[in-house]
Design a protein around this motif. Sequence first.
Motif, short mmCIF file in Angstrom:
data_model
loop_
_atom_site.label_atom_id
_atom_site.label_comp_id
_atom_site.label_asym_id
_atom_site.label_seq_id
_atom_site.Cartn_x
_atom_site.Cartn_y
_atom_site.Cartn_z
N UNK A 1 0.86 -1.18 0.00
CA UNK A 1 0.00 0.00 0.00
C UNK A 1 0.90 1.23 0.00
N UNK A 2 0.75 2.08 -1.03
CA UNK A 2 1.60 3.27 -1.17
C UNK A 2 0.73 4.52 -1.19
N UNK A 3 1.00 5.43 -0.25
CA UNK A 3 0.37 6.75 -0.32
C UNK A 3 1.24 7.63 -1.22
N UNK A 4 0.62 8.63 -1.85
CA UNK A 4 1.37 9.49 -2.76
C UNK A 4 1.73 8.80 -4.05
N UNK A 5 0.89 7.87 -4.48
CA UNK A 5 1.23 7.07 -5.67
C UNK A 5 1.22 7.90 -6.94
N UNK A 6 0.51 9.04 -6.94
CA UNK A 6 0.54 9.92 -8.11
C UNK A 6 1.68 10.91 -8.05
N UNK A 7 2.46 10.87 -6.97
CA UNK A 7 3.57 11.80 -6.80
C UNK A 7 4.87 11.28 -7.38
N UNK A 8 5.88 12.07 -7.25
CA UNK A 8 7.18 11.79 -7.86
C UNK A 8 7.86 10.58 -7.22
N UNK A 9 8.01 10.60 -5.89
CA UNK A 9 8.68 9.49 -5.21
C UNK A 9 7.76 8.28 -5.13
#
Length: 295
Positions: A6-14
């Motif tokens: 589960x990844x938060x910020x999946x639309x972000x750069x990192x």
Amino acid sequence: MAKTVFITGITGYIGGSVAKLLSDKGYKIIGLVRNKDFIRPVEDLNFKAVLGDIQDEDLLRKICIEADIIIHTADSADDAFAADSFLRILDNSGKTFVFTSGSAIFGNKEKGEACDFCFTEDIPLVPRLEMVQRVYINNAVLNSAKNNVRSIVIVPTMVYGQGLGLKKESIQIPALVKFSKSKNAGIYIEKGENIWSNVHISDLAELFFLAIENAKAGSLFYVENGSSNIKNIANKISEKYHLNLAESIDINEAVAYFGQAGAHFGFASNSFCNADKARRELNWKPVYKDILEFI
């Protein structure tokens, strides 16, 4: 059987870059998406998209039950509420929790003056007031290892390179380029001699992978593979974009443009560290080492 991340910020750069690499390595990916317009693009990458907000603790709990590994990258470094939610949800779960911090914690408001003191993970931090909360959050995550959470804190430095996920650009270099173009000259603050360690996004994503595979509970890793002062970066920006010779601006002008945190801790402080611990404990072998060549 493939593990679920589960990844938060999946639309972000990192977050997007880490998700892509882990997917390529065989992990199943779940991403939290705040804007419904990003659901399709995320799903087109063969990730599962869940629409919701990082402050919705009930939703986070449901996703964490499904996931084996949780990686928090969504504006995480200063959000104590989100960090606390994850720590309570994961308490005594034995699950892996990777928290993304940032190396502005090393800054001392130097206003462009050089400081070549090199931080390593075993040096206790005495942060400035502005960075106290960030360091406190990091420590809380690390201490959760005592409560059966396989906690890992990763501290990237200045990240550069083309993102592997939806977001292709980093934050710092594009911000400097944009401001420099508006001034028709590469820009640095005051003397511009302050030093930033840096790391390429592909090498950073690889370290995330190695950490979830091999890191011990309660591990802290600084991430770098090279360094540069900001004046050299400004000179390279001038050269690359055919601008006038790089020039200095005073700290007040920088604050007016970048804000207090961006000016003082993003571009006018020193953020210099050593990542030998990651190389030694994780067998991390970064490939890229020249941010100036990238620019």
